[in-house]
Design a protein around this motif. Structure first.
Motif, mmCIF file in Angstrom:
data_model
loop_
_atom_site.group_PDB
_atom_site.id
_atom_site.type_symbol
_atom_site.label_atom_id
_atom_site.label_comp_id
_atom_site.label_asym_id
_atom_site.label_seq_id
_atom_site.Cartn_x
_atom_site.Cartn_y
_atom_site.Cartn_z
ATOM 1 N N GLU A 129 -23.287 35.907 9.245
ATOM 2 C CA GLU A 129 -21.900 36.166 9.631
ATOM 3 C C GLU A 129 -21.381 37.461 9.020
ATOM 4 O O GLU A 129 -21.612 37.742 7.841
ATOM 5 N N ASP A 130 -20.645 38.206 9.843
ATOM 6 C CA ASP A 130 -19.946 39.395 9.363
ATOM 7 C C ASP A 130 -18.802 38.955 8.452
ATOM 8 O O ASP A 130 -18.255 37.853 8.612
ATOM 9 N N HIS A 131 -18.421 39.831 7.529
ATOM 10 C CA HIS A 131 -17.254 39.590 6.681
ATOM 11 C C HIS A 131 -16.524 40.907 6.458
ATOM 12 O O HIS A 131 -17.159 41.955 6.329
ATOM 13 N N TYR A 132 -15.204 40.809 6.421
ATOM 14 C CA TYR A 132 -14.410 41.961 6.011
ATOM 15 C C TYR A 132 -14.440 42.045 4.493
ATOM 16 O O TYR A 132 -14.451 41.020 3.802
ATOM 17 N N GLN A 133 -14.413 43.267 4.002
ATOM 18 C CA GLN A 133 -14.263 43.492 2.572
ATOM 19 C C GLN A 133 -12.829 43.953 2.327
ATOM 20 O O GLN A 133 -12.348 44.878 2.983
ATOM 21 N N TYR A 134 -12.152 43.251 1.421
ATOM 22 C CA TYR A 134 -10.803 43.603 0.996
ATOM 23 C C TYR A 134 -10.850 43.987 -0.474
ATOM 24 O O TYR A 134 -11.727 43.527 -1.209
ATOM 25 N N ALA A 135 -9.918 44.827 -0.889
ATOM 26 C CA ALA A 135 -9.861 45.208 -2.303
ATOM 27 C C ALA A 135 -8.448 45.605 -2.683
ATOM 28 O O ALA A 135 -7.623 45.974 -1.832
ATOM 29 N N LEU A 136 -8.180 45.509 -3.969
ATOM 30 C CA LEU A 136 -6.933 45.985 -4.559
ATOM 31 C C LEU A 136 -7.307 46.723 -5.832
ATOM 32 O O LEU A 136 -8.124 46.238 -6.631
ATOM 33 N N LEU A 137 -6.719 47.896 -6.003
ATOM 34 C CA LEU A 137 -6.955 48.694 -7.199
ATOM 35 C C LEU A 137 -5.841 48.454 -8.209
ATOM 36 O O LEU A 137 -4.702 48.138 -7.824
ATOM 37 N N GLU A 138 -6.164 48.647 -9.461
ATOM 38 C CA GLU A 138 -5.205 48.430 -10.541
ATOM 39 C C GLU A 138 -3.903 49.203 -10.299
ATOM 40 O O GLU A 138 -2.810 48.675 -10.453
ATOM 41 N N ARG A 139 -4.006 50.461 -9.881
ATOM 42 C CA ARG A 139 -2.799 51.296 -9.694
ATOM 43 C C ARG A 139 -1.950 50.815 -8.517
ATOM 44 O O ARG A 139 -0.774 51.105 -8.425
ATOM 45 N N GLU A 140 -2.550 50.068 -7.580
ATOM 46 C CA GLU A 140 -1.826 49.525 -6.438
ATOM 47 C C GLU A 140 -1.144 48.203 -6.779
ATOM 48 O O GLU A 140 -0.237 47.780 -6.086
ATOM 49 N N PHE A 141 -1.608 47.588 -7.836
ATOM 50 C CA PHE A 141 -1.074 46.306 -8.265
ATOM 51 C C PHE A 141 0.274 46.526 -8.909
ATOM 52 O O PHE A 141 1.220 45.862 -8.731
ATOM 53 N N VAL A 200 -4.217 35.069 -10.042
ATOM 54 C CA VAL A 200 -5.533 35.525 -10.497
ATOM 55 C C VAL A 200 -5.591 37.051 -10.563
ATOM 56 O O VAL A 200 -6.186 37.611 -11.488
ATOM 57 N N LEU A 201 -4.969 37.724 -9.606
ATOM 58 C CA LEU A 201 -4.919 39.188 -9.655
ATOM 59 C C LEU A 201 -4.190 39.656 -10.914
ATOM 60 O O LEU A 201 -4.638 40.593 -11.597
ATOM 61 N N THR A 202 -3.089 39.002 -11.234
ATOM 62 C CA THR A 202 -2.338 39.351 -12.447
ATOM 63 C C THR A 202 -3.213 39.175 -13.684
ATOM 64 O O THR A 202 -3.281 40.064 -14.550
ATOM 65 N N PHE A 203 -3.905 38.055 -13.775
ATOM 66 C CA PHE A 203 -4.826 37.803 -14.889
ATOM 67 C C PHE A 203 -5.905 38.887 -14.951
ATOM 68 O O PHE A 203 -6.192 39.452 -16.011
ATOM 69 N N GLY A 204 -6.502 39.195 -13.805
ATOM 70 C CA GLY A 204 -7.583 40.174 -13.762
ATOM 71 C C GLY A 204 -7.152 41.572 -14.170
ATOM 72 O O GLY A 204 -7.842 42.252 -14.937
ATOM 73 N N PHE A 205 -6.003 41.995 -13.679
ATOM 74 C CA PHE A 205 -5.548 43.343 -13.990
ATOM 75 C C PHE A 205 -4.884 43.440 -15.358
ATOM 76 O O PHE A 205 -5.129 44.385 -16.104
ATOM 77 N N GLU A 206 -4.040 42.474 -15.707
ATOM 78 C CA GLU A 206 -3.272 42.586 -16.944
ATOM 79 C C GLU A 206 -4.040 42.116 -18.174
ATOM 80 O O GLU A 206 -3.906 42.708 -19.238
ATOM 81 N N GLN A 207 -4.824 41.046 -18.055
ATOM 82 C CA GLN A 207 -5.518 40.530 -19.234
ATOM 83 C C GLN A 207 -6.960 41.003 -19.340
ATOM 84 O O GLN A 207 -7.430 41.315 -20.419
ATOM 85 N N LEU A 208 -7.660 41.048 -18.216
ATOM 86 C CA LEU A 208 -9.055 41.489 -18.259
ATOM 87 C C LEU A 208 -9.178 43.004 -18.121
ATOM 88 O O LEU A 208 -10.246 43.561 -18.321
ATOM 89 N N ARG A 209 -8.082 43.654 -17.754
ATOM 90 C CA ARG A 209 -8.030 45.114 -17.611
ATOM 91 C C ARG A 209 -9.034 45.644 -16.589
ATOM 92 O O ARG A 209 -9.676 46.672 -16.785
ATOM 93 N N LEU A 210 -9.164 44.921 -15.466
ATOM 94 C CA LEU A 210 -10.057 45.358 -14.409
ATOM 95 C C LEU A 210 -9.440 46.522 -13.642
ATOM 96 O O LEU A 210 -8.213 46.690 -13.615
ATOM 97 N N HIS A 211 -10.283 47.304 -13.010
ATOM 98 C CA HIS A 211 -9.828 48.434 -12.200
ATOM 99 C C HIS A 211 -9.735 48.062 -10.722
ATOM 100 O O HIS A 211 -8.894 48.582 -9.998
#
Length: 182
Positions: A170-182, A120-131
């Motif tokens: 409930e508390d939740h951690y927020q995680y993220a990945l940026l396009e340049r880190e992918f 899904v990350l590959t789809f999001g970054f490569e096809q949808l061009r998300l940041h």
């Protein structure tokens, strides 16, 4: 639009209304297991009629480029072992989305969730061009934290009393990945 992405431990494809029965079986098998980290649903949620409607809505959302819902399947079969979504897709100035997933209890610990997230990350970054792609996870959910970290996502902080789940904030951690880190 038919979307299908292959991995070694699983493949993912967008859901169709024909998947409603299989989705109900998956939901029922994991009703108690998933309720630990997700809100409980009324009995009507676990019916083909409601799942067909949810899938129809996801097809519409995909056409509008707002959300993509996928089934997670065993390789070489039509057996659904989970689901994963890229949702809350925002265009500029954000170019971001959230990823959420659930894997059948019997299929955990086999790298399936990690692979599905990477697909899904590959789809999001490569096809949808998300940041930026984000995920939220309960601090108690060690397995899901491992999945996000193995997928390359980084913990950015703790969101206090973020989600109301089964009568508790409930508390939740927020995680993220940026396009340049992918």
């Amino acid at each position: 639009m038919n979307l299908r992405f292959e991995g070694r431990a699983c493949y993912i494809r967008n859901l169709t209304v024909d998947d409603a029965e299989e989705m109900v079986h998956l939901l029922l098998r994991n009703r108690e297991y998933w309720s630990i980290y997700e809100p409980r649903h009324p009995d009507s949620y676990f019916t083909p009629m409601v799942q067909r409607e949810k899938i129809r809505e996801s097809v519409y959302q995909a056409r509008e480029n707002r959300e993509y819902s996928f089934g997670v399947f065993e390789p070489g079969t039509d057996r659904m072992i989970g689901h994963i979504s890229l949702y809350s897709i925002k265009r500029l100035p954000f170019l971001s989305a959230l990823v959420g997933y659930s894997i059948d209890k019997a299929s955990t610990g086999k790298g399936i969730a990690t692979e599905a997230v990477k697909l899904v990350l590959t789809f999001g970054f490569e096809q949808l061009r998300l940041h930026r792609i984000e995920a939220y996870v309960s601090p108690r959910n060690a397995g899901s934290i491992r999945v996000l970290e193995k997928s390359g996502m980084q913990q950015e902080g703790l969101l206090r009393e973020f989600l109301y789940i089964n009568g508790e904030w409930e508390d939740h951690y927020q995680y993220a990945l940026l396009e340049r880190e992918f």
